[in-house]
Design a protein around this motif. Structure first.
Motif, PDB file in Angstrom:
ATOM      1  N   GLY A 190       0.789  -1.221   0.000  1.00  0.00           N
ATOM      2  CA  GLY A 190       0.000   0.000   0.000  1.00  0.00           C
ATOM      3  C   GLY A 190       0.823   1.275   0.000  1.00  0.00           C
ATOM      4  N   GLU A 191       2.124   1.146  -0.218  1.00  0.00           N
ATOM      5  CA  GLU A 191       2.985   2.329  -0.217  1.00  0.00           C
ATOM      6  C   GLU A 191       2.988   2.996  -1.593  1.00  0.00           C
ATOM      7  OE1 GLU A 191       6.578   0.374   0.809  1.00  0.00           O
ATOM      8  OE2 GLU A 191       6.215   0.435   2.968  1.00  0.00           O
ATOM      9  N   GLU A 192       3.294   4.294  -1.594  1.00  0.00           N
ATOM     10  CA  GLU A 192       3.348   5.050  -2.838  1.00  0.00           C
ATOM     11  C   GLU A 192       4.778   5.486  -3.107  1.00  0.00           C
ATOM     12  OE1 GLU A 192       0.479   8.203  -2.843  1.00  0.00           O
ATOM     13  OE2 GLU A 192      -1.140   6.888  -2.169  1.00  0.00           O
ATOM     14  N   HIS A 193       5.293   5.098  -4.275  1.00  0.00           N
ATOM     15  CA  HIS A 193       6.655   5.448  -4.647  1.00  0.00           C
ATOM     16  C   HIS A 193       6.658   6.306  -5.908  1.00  0.00           C
ATOM     17  CE1 HIS A 193       8.214   3.066  -1.421  1.00  0.00           C
ATOM     18  NE2 HIS A 193       7.738   1.928  -1.898  1.00  0.00           N
ATOM     19  N   ALA A 194       7.695   6.195  -6.733  1.00  0.00           N
ATOM     20  CA  ALA A 194       7.874   7.063  -7.899  1.00  0.00           C
ATOM     21  C   ALA A 194       6.712   7.002  -8.885  1.00  0.00           C
ATOM     22  CB  ALA A 194       9.181   6.706  -8.610  1.00  0.00           C
ATOM     23  N   SER A 195       6.227   5.803  -9.183  1.00  0.00           N
ATOM     24  CA  SER A 195       5.143   5.687 -10.161  1.00  0.00           C
ATOM     25  C   SER A 195       3.855   6.315  -9.634  1.00  0.00           C
ATOM     26  CB  SER A 195       4.904   4.224 -10.540  1.00  0.00           C
ATOM     27  OG  SER A 195       4.643   3.443  -9.396  1.00  0.00           O
ATOM     28  N   ALA A 196       3.628   6.227  -8.321  1.00  0.00           N
ATOM     29  CA  ALA A 196       2.445   6.854  -7.727  1.00  0.00           C
ATOM     30  C   ALA A 196       2.567   8.376  -7.782  1.00  0.00           C
ATOM     31  CB  ALA A 196       2.265   6.391  -6.282  1.00  0.00           C
ATOM     32  N   LYS A 197       3.783   8.883  -7.557  1.00  0.00           N
ATOM     33  CA  LYS A 197       4.031  10.326  -7.642  1.00  0.00           C
ATOM     34  C   LYS A 197       3.777  10.809  -9.072  1.00  0.00           C
ATOM     35  CE  LYS A 197       7.560  13.800  -6.492  1.00  0.00           C
ATOM     36  NZ  LYS A 197       7.739  14.481  -7.788  1.00  0.00           N
ATOM     37  N   MET A 198       4.215  10.021 -10.056  1.00  0.00           N
ATOM     38  CA  MET A 198       4.010  10.380 -11.454  1.00  0.00           C
ATOM     39  C   MET A 198       2.518  10.431 -11.787  1.00  0.00           C
ATOM     40  SD  MET A 198       5.400   8.407 -14.873  1.00  0.00           S
ATOM     41  CE  MET A 198       4.431   6.941 -14.503  1.00  0.00           C
ATOM     42  N   ALA A 199       1.759   9.437 -11.319  1.00  0.00           N
ATOM     43  CA  ALA A 199       0.324   9.396 -11.576  1.00  0.00           C
ATOM     44  C   ALA A 199      -0.384  10.580 -10.906  1.00  0.00           C
ATOM     45  CB  ALA A 199      -0.265   8.078 -11.079  1.00  0.00           C
ATOM     46  N   THR A 200       0.046  10.915  -9.686  1.00  0.00           N
ATOM     47  CA  THR A 200      -0.557  12.041  -8.968  1.00  0.00           C
ATOM     48  C   THR A 200      -0.288  13.349  -9.702  1.00  0.00           C
ATOM     49  OG1 THR A 200      -0.332  10.902  -6.845  1.00  0.00           O
ATOM     50  CG2 THR A 200      -0.599  13.300  -6.777  1.00  0.00           C
ATOM     51  N   GLU A 201       0.951  13.542 -10.145  1.00  0.00           N
ATOM     52  CA  GLU A 201       1.294  14.762 -10.883  1.00  0.00           C
ATOM     53  C   GLU A 201       0.528  14.835 -12.196  1.00  0.00           C
ATOM     54  OE1 GLU A 201       5.521  14.484 -11.155  1.00  0.00           O
ATOM     55  OE2 GLU A 201       5.850  15.285  -9.131  1.00  0.00           O
ATOM     56  N   TYR A 202       0.322  13.690 -12.838  1.00  0.00           N
ATOM     57  CA  TYR A 202      -0.437  13.660 -14.094  1.00  0.00           C
ATOM     58  C   TYR A 202      -1.889  14.054 -13.832  1.00  0.00           C
ATOM     59  CZ  TYR A 202      -1.708  12.094 -18.783  1.00  0.00           C
ATOM     60  OH  TYR A 202      -2.140  12.049 -20.086  1.00  0.00           O
ATOM     61  N   ALA A 203      -2.463  13.496 -12.765  1.00  0.00           N
ATOM     62  CA  ALA A 203      -3.848  13.832 -12.411  1.00  0.00           C
ATOM     63  C   ALA A 203      -3.986  15.317 -12.101  1.00  0.00           C
ATOM     64  CB  ALA A 203      -4.296  12.991 -11.213  1.00  0.00           C
ATOM     65  N   GLU A 204      -2.963  15.899 -11.471  1.00  0.00           N
ATOM     66  CA  GLU A 204      -2.976  17.328 -11.171  1.00  0.00           C
ATOM     67  C   GLU A 204      -2.950  18.158 -12.451  1.00  0.00           C
ATOM     68  OE1 GLU A 204       0.414  17.678  -8.642  1.00  0.00           O
ATOM     69  OE2 GLU A 204      -0.666  17.055  -6.846  1.00  0.00           O
ATOM     70  N   LEU A 205      -2.106  17.745 -13.420  1.00  0.00           N
ATOM     71  CA  LEU A 205      -2.051  18.427 -14.711  1.00  0.00           C
ATOM     72  C   LEU A 205      -3.403  18.382 -15.408  1.00  0.00           C
ATOM     73  CD1 LEU A 205       1.382  17.149 -16.123  1.00  0.00           C
ATOM     74  CD2 LEU A 205       0.829  19.513 -15.498  1.00  0.00           C
ATOM     75  N   LEU A 206      -4.044  17.207 -15.356  1.00  0.00           N
ATOM     76  CA  LEU A 206      -5.337  17.043 -16.003  1.00  0.00           C
ATOM     77  C   LEU A 206      -6.411  17.890 -15.317  1.00  0.00           C
ATOM     78  CD1 LEU A 206      -7.035  15.726 -18.165  1.00  0.00           C
ATOM     79  CD2 LEU A 206      -7.238  13.700 -16.704  1.00  0.00           C
ATOM     80  N   ALA A 207      -6.405  17.887 -13.987  1.00  0.00           N
ATOM     81  CA  ALA A 207      -7.370  18.699 -13.245  1.00  0.00           C
ATOM     82  C   ALA A 207      -7.196  20.180 -13.565  1.00  0.00           C
ATOM     83  CB  ALA A 207      -7.222  18.452 -11.742  1.00  0.00           C
ATOM     84  N   ALA A 208      -5.930  20.616 -13.675  1.00  0.00           N
ATOM     85  CA  ALA A 208      -5.649  22.017 -13.999  1.00  0.00           C
ATOM     86  C   ALA A 208      -6.114  22.353 -15.411  1.00  0.00           C
ATOM     87  CB  ALA A 208      -4.159  22.297 -13.839  1.00  0.00           C
ATOM     88  N   GLU A 209      -5.904  21.419 -16.354  1.00  0.00           N
ATOM     89  CA  GLU A 209      -6.336  21.647 -17.744  1.00  0.00           C
ATOM     90  C   GLU A 209      -7.857  21.746 -17.828  1.00  0.00           C
ATOM     91  OE1 GLU A 209      -6.144  22.228 -21.843  1.00  0.00           O
ATOM     92  OE2 GLU A 209      -4.486  22.237 -20.412  1.00  0.00           O
ATOM     93  N   LEU A 210      -8.563  20.858 -17.118  1.00  0.00           N
ATOM     94  CA  LEU A 210     -10.027  20.896 -17.120  1.00  0.00           C
ATOM     95  C   LEU A 210     -10.534  22.182 -16.472  1.00  0.00           C
ATOM     96  CD1 LEU A 210     -10.776  17.177 -16.176  1.00  0.00           C
ATOM     97  CD2 LEU A 210     -11.022  18.244 -18.432  1.00  0.00           C
ATOM     98  N   SER A 211      -9.884  22.588 -15.391  1.00  0.00           N
ATOM     99  CA  SER A 211     -10.256  23.820 -14.698  1.00  0.00           C
ATOM    100  C   SER A 211     -10.046  25.032 -15.608  1.00  0.00           C
ATOM    101  CB  SER A 211      -9.437  23.969 -13.415  1.00  0.00           C
ATOM    102  OG  SER A 211      -9.746  25.177 -12.765  1.00  0.00           O
ATOM    103  N   ALA A 212      -8.933  25.034 -16.359  1.00  0.00           N
ATOM    104  CA  ALA A 212      -8.642  26.140 -17.271  1.00  0.00           C
ATOM    105  C   ALA A 212      -9.695  26.255 -18.367  1.00  0.00           C
ATOM    106  CB  ALA A 212      -7.257  25.957 -17.895  1.00  0.00           C
TER     107      ALA A 212
END
Length: 198
Positions: A78-100
């Motif tokens: 259940g730990e989050e490492h590099a791939s989880a960080k990448m997915a989180t950053e991607y989701a943030e980019l997508l959320a920002a794009e939708l918000s824009a």
């Protein structure tokens, strides 16, 4: 525009599932009744220009999607490492794009342990040769992530995962940099462990 799942309810309608990789991004889609997820397409990941993020935002607009589910790869513990960080950053980019684009479409991160392993196994069982897996495995994994989320939403009668939100634009319109204050907030406690990992 109000957020359809702000109160914890799961929005009904077309939803997209996203499996984020360093080279490719798989996309899946479900029907308007939010029952069945199917593979949709595979995009090349462009970390410099984020053109794939814009393609997904375009799909949200074109299809009238009500939610985007992004797989969050965790370890078996259940730990989050590099791939989880990448997915989180991607989701943030997508959320920002939708918000824009002034689209009030929620982006949720949902545990996806073993989604790619399951996708490879399903393709093998369907008779596809291993050398052809690469072309479709990401979208099949995305379909598995989305189906998992849909099943949990139906079982719980509530939204699942962690909501990624983009704040009100506070950056000068001439600046293309994403607001650093984009953050992840919890929607519900995900206590189920279905043994998924990318």
């Amino acid at each position: 525009m109000t957020n359809p799942s702000a109160a914890g309810a799961s929005p009904q309608g077309i939803k997209l599932g996203v499996d984020v990789g360093t080279v490719r991004v798989g996309v899946a889609i479900c029907d308007r009744d939010s029952i069945l997820a199917t593979p949709y397409k595979t995009l090349d990941r462009n970390a410099k220009k984020n053109s794939d993020v814009r393609v997904i935002a375009n799909l949200v607009e074109e299809l009238g999607a009500v939610q985007v589910i992004v797989g969050l790869p965790r370890t078996m513990k259940g730990e989050e490492h590099a791939s989880a960080k990448m997915a989180t950053e991607y989701a943030e980019l997508l959320a920002a794009e939708l918000s824009a684009r002034a689209l009030a479409v929620p982006v949720n991160l949902v545990d996806e342990r073993l989604s790619s392993v399951t996708a490879h196994r399903n393709l093998h069982e369907a008779g596809m040769s291993s050398r052809n897996h690469r072309k479709v495995v990401d979208q099949v994994a995305a379909a598995g992530i989305l189906q998992h989320a849909l099943d949990m939403q139906k079982a719980r009668g509530a939204d699942v995962g962690r909501r990624v939100t983009a704040p009100s634009p506070s950056v000068d319109p001439g600046v293309s940099k994403v607001d650093e204050s984009v953050h992840v907030t919890p929607v519900t406690d995900q206590s189920s462990n279905d043994g998924r990992q990318q």
